[in-house]
Scaffold this active site. Structure first.
Site, PDB file in Angstrom:
ATOM      1  N   ASP A   1      26.050  12.391  27.638  1.00  0.00           N
ATOM      2  CA  ASP A   1      24.734  12.812  27.150  1.00  0.00           C
ATOM      3  C   ASP A   1      24.837  12.828  25.630  1.00  0.00           C
ATOM      4  O   ASP A   1      25.562  13.649  25.056  1.00  0.00           O
ATOM      5  CB  ASP A   1      24.400  14.215  27.690  1.00  0.00           C
ATOM      6  CG  ASP A   1      23.045  14.718  27.200  1.00  0.00           C
ATOM      7  OD1 ASP A   1      22.520  14.170  26.200  1.00  0.00           O
ATOM      8  OD2 ASP A   1      22.519  15.668  27.803  1.00  0.00           O
TER       9      ASP A   1
ATOM     10  N   TYR B   1       8.307  11.303  19.045  1.00  0.00           N
ATOM     11  CA  TYR B   1       9.045  10.032  18.985  1.00  0.00           C
ATOM     12  C   TYR B   1       8.969   9.442  17.578  1.00  0.00           C
ATOM     13  O   TYR B   1       9.977   8.987  17.025  1.00  0.00           O
ATOM     14  CB  TYR B   1       8.426   9.086  20.012  1.00  0.00           C
ATOM     15  CG  TYR B   1       9.162   7.787  20.245  1.00  0.00           C
ATOM     16  CD1 TYR B   1      10.429   7.761  20.818  1.00  0.00           C
ATOM     17  CD2 TYR B   1       8.552   6.567  19.935  1.00  0.00           C
ATOM     18  CE1 TYR B   1      11.087   6.553  21.058  1.00  0.00           C
ATOM     19  CE2 TYR B   1       9.198   5.364  20.182  1.00  0.00           C
ATOM     20  CZ  TYR B   1      10.468   5.360  20.742  1.00  0.00           C
ATOM     21  OH  TYR B   1      11.100   4.167  20.986  1.00  0.00           O
TER      22      TYR B   1
HETATM   23  P1  NAD Z   1      15.690   2.467  28.976  1.00  0.00           P
HETATM   24  O1  NAD Z   1      15.124   3.727  29.490  1.00  0.00           O
HETATM   25  O2  NAD Z   1      15.565   1.235  29.779  1.00  0.00           O
HETATM   26  O3  NAD Z   1      17.226   2.672  28.617  1.00  0.00           O
HETATM   27  C1  NAD Z   1      17.645   3.780  27.893  1.00  0.00           C
HETATM   28  C2  NAD Z   1      18.945   4.262  28.458  1.00  0.00           C
HETATM   29  O4  NAD Z   1      19.328   5.427  27.722  1.00  0.00           O
HETATM   30  C3  NAD Z   1      18.827   4.682  29.934  1.00  0.00           C
HETATM   31  O5  NAD Z   1      19.861   4.095  30.696  1.00  0.00           O
HETATM   32  C4  NAD Z   1      18.938   6.198  29.882  1.00  0.00           C
HETATM   33  O6  NAD Z   1      19.534   6.755  31.023  1.00  0.00           O
HETATM   34  C5  NAD Z   1      19.793   6.383  28.639  1.00  0.00           C
HETATM   35  N1  NAD Z   1      19.655   7.733  28.095  1.00  0.00           N
HETATM   36  C6  NAD Z   1      18.535   8.467  27.986  1.00  0.00           C
HETATM   37  N2  NAD Z   1      18.832   9.686  27.484  1.00  0.00           N
HETATM   38  C7  NAD Z   1      20.169   9.694  27.276  1.00  0.00           C
HETATM   39  C8  NAD Z   1      21.072  10.659  26.783  1.00  0.00           C
HETATM   40  N3  NAD Z   1      20.664  11.887  26.419  1.00  0.00           N
HETATM   41  N4  NAD Z   1      22.383  10.336  26.689  1.00  0.00           N
HETATM   42  C9  NAD Z   1      22.810   9.102  27.075  1.00  0.00           C
HETATM   43  N5  NAD Z   1      22.012   8.160  27.576  1.00  0.00           N
HETATM   44  C10 NAD Z   1      20.696   8.451  27.662  1.00  0.00           C
HETATM   45  O7  NAD Z   1      15.056   2.276  27.516  1.00  0.00           O
HETATM   46  P2  NAD Z   1      14.927   1.003  26.590  1.00  0.00           P
HETATM   47  O8  NAD Z   1      13.504   0.607  26.632  1.00  0.00           O
HETATM   48  O9  NAD Z   1      15.986   0.020  26.870  1.00  0.00           O
HETATM   49  O10 NAD Z   1      15.167   1.697  25.161  1.00  0.00           O
HETATM   50  C11 NAD Z   1      16.395   1.627  24.479  1.00  0.00           C
HETATM   51  C12 NAD Z   1      16.134   2.049  23.043  1.00  0.00           C
HETATM   52  O11 NAD Z   1      15.166   1.191  22.450  1.00  0.00           O
HETATM   53  C13 NAD Z   1      15.592   3.478  22.905  1.00  0.00           C
HETATM   54  O12 NAD Z   1      16.161   4.098  21.770  1.00  0.00           O
HETATM   55  C14 NAD Z   1      14.107   3.249  22.694  1.00  0.00           C
HETATM   56  O13 NAD Z   1      13.498   4.297  21.974  1.00  0.00           O
HETATM   57  C15 NAD Z   1      14.127   1.958  21.901  1.00  0.00           C
HETATM   58  N6  NAD Z   1      12.873   1.244  21.961  1.00  0.00           N
HETATM   59  C16 NAD Z   1      12.443   0.702  23.141  1.00  0.00           C
HETATM   60  C17 NAD Z   1      11.223   0.048  23.162  1.00  0.00           C
HETATM   61  C18 NAD Z   1      10.679  -0.567  24.439  1.00  0.00           C
HETATM   62  O14 NAD Z   1       9.500  -0.981  24.455  1.00  0.00           O
HETATM   63  N7  NAD Z   1      11.440  -0.673  25.504  1.00  0.00           N
HETATM   64  C19 NAD Z   1      10.443  -0.064  21.997  1.00  0.00           C
HETATM   65  C20 NAD Z   1      10.936   0.509  20.828  1.00  0.00           C
HETATM   66  C21 NAD Z   1      12.161   1.153  20.816  1.00  0.00           C
END
Ligand code: NAD
Length: 249
Positions: free
Chosen positions: A63, A157
């Site tokens: 975490d 966020y």
């Molecule tokens: P996702 O939910 O598919 O993957 C995120 C992963 O992080 C998950 O496996 C989740 O279990 C893990 N996670 C969450 N909280 C956690 C914690 N406290 N400790 C360890 N692991 C944790 O999300 P994603 O869309 O792949 O996003 C990845 C990153 O990209 C994030 O930082 C998100 O803010 C950023 N982002 C995503 C998007 C989008 O549209 N998908 C857009 C902008 C930014």
């Protein structure tokens, strides 16, 4: 020669989405990858899948908002593979509880700050001393297009991702003399499983505005690969928007 041959990499949030695509791509490019995630079963299954195909990949239940967990994640990489070359702080993401500063739940503000901003801070805290010992490294942080262009209605966020931009630039200024580069990626909408579960790409206005079609996790993983590799050896303090033209019109 593979683009990350023998580099030791830590990726947070590697059990799904962009992090998972990055674990797979980095391993394919020759890296030894240790990834953390709160989703233990998914993390272990993905670790087994990757090691089963001959890749040097380890999972550590983590975490990122917990100091001891992040320290263990980083220490595991150094103990297993002898050094740390790359830290990709990817874990995080907005939830449906986020909203306007005037009425969103305050505990959701602190959850977002704890995971996205403090989690990134902790990763840097424990990675930098190891990178200093071996003469450098690359840290890749994750912000969002929301923090770069201003977006209404996700005020926790936006706060966390804005903080990550400032932290990235502050660290780049302080550790360039140790050979450590610090950059950030600010994705627009990426169609991860999580995003697909909350919106319909056929009707979503941002998806429809994506000039080359909505992005997939690989689109971000390839940018992270460049920043992780020596190809970007003089790039630091840079914040990379990554989107399919949705802000361009
Ligand atoms: P996702 O939910 O598919 O993957 C995120 C992963 O992080 C998950 O496996 C989740 O279990 C893990 N996670 C969450 N909280 C956690 C914690 N406290 N400790 C360890 N692991 C944790 O999300 P994603 O869309 O792949 O996003 C990845 C990153 O990209 C994030 O930082 C998100 O803010 C950023 N982002 C995503 C998007 C989008 O549209 N998908 C857009 C902008 C930014």
């Amino acid at each position: 020669m593979a683009r990350l041959q023998d580099k030791v990499v830590v990726i947070t949030g590697g059990a799904s989405g962009i992090g998972k695509a990055s674990v797979a791509l980095f391993a394919k490019e020759g890296a030894k990858v240790v990834f953390g995630d709160v989703k233990a079963a998914d993390g272990r299954a993905f670790e087994a899948e990757m090691t089963g195909t001959g890749h040097a990949v380890r999972f550590v239940e983590t975490d990122v908002s917990k100091e001891a967990d992040v320290k263990r994640l980083i220490d595991t990489a150094v103990e297993a593979f002898g050094r740390l070359d790359v830290l990709y702080n990817n874990a995080g993401g907005a939830t449906g509880k986020d909203g306007k500063v005037t009425d969103m739940p305050l505990d959701e503000f602190w959850r977002t700050i704890s995971v996205d901003l403090f989690g990134t801070f902790l990763g840097c805290r424990f990675a930098i001393p190891h990178m200093e010992k071996t003469g450098g490294g690359s840290i890749i942080n994750t912000t969002s297009i929301r923090a770069l262009t201003g977006t209404a209605g996700a005020d926790a966020y936006s706060s966390a991702k804005g903080g990550i931009i400032a932290l990235t630039q502050a660290l780049a200024m302080q550790w360039h003399t140790s050979g450590i580069r610090v950059n950030a990626i600010g994705p627009g909408m990426v169609l991860t499983e999580r995003v697909k579960s909350i919106l319909d790409p056929e009707t979503n206005p941002i998806a429809k505005k994506s000039l080359m079609g909505p992005m997939e996790p690989d689109d971000i993983a390839y940018l992270a690969l460049y920043l992780a590799s020596d190809e970007s050896k003089r790039i630091t303090g840079a914040i990379y928007p990554a989107e399919s033209g949705a802000s361009a019109h």
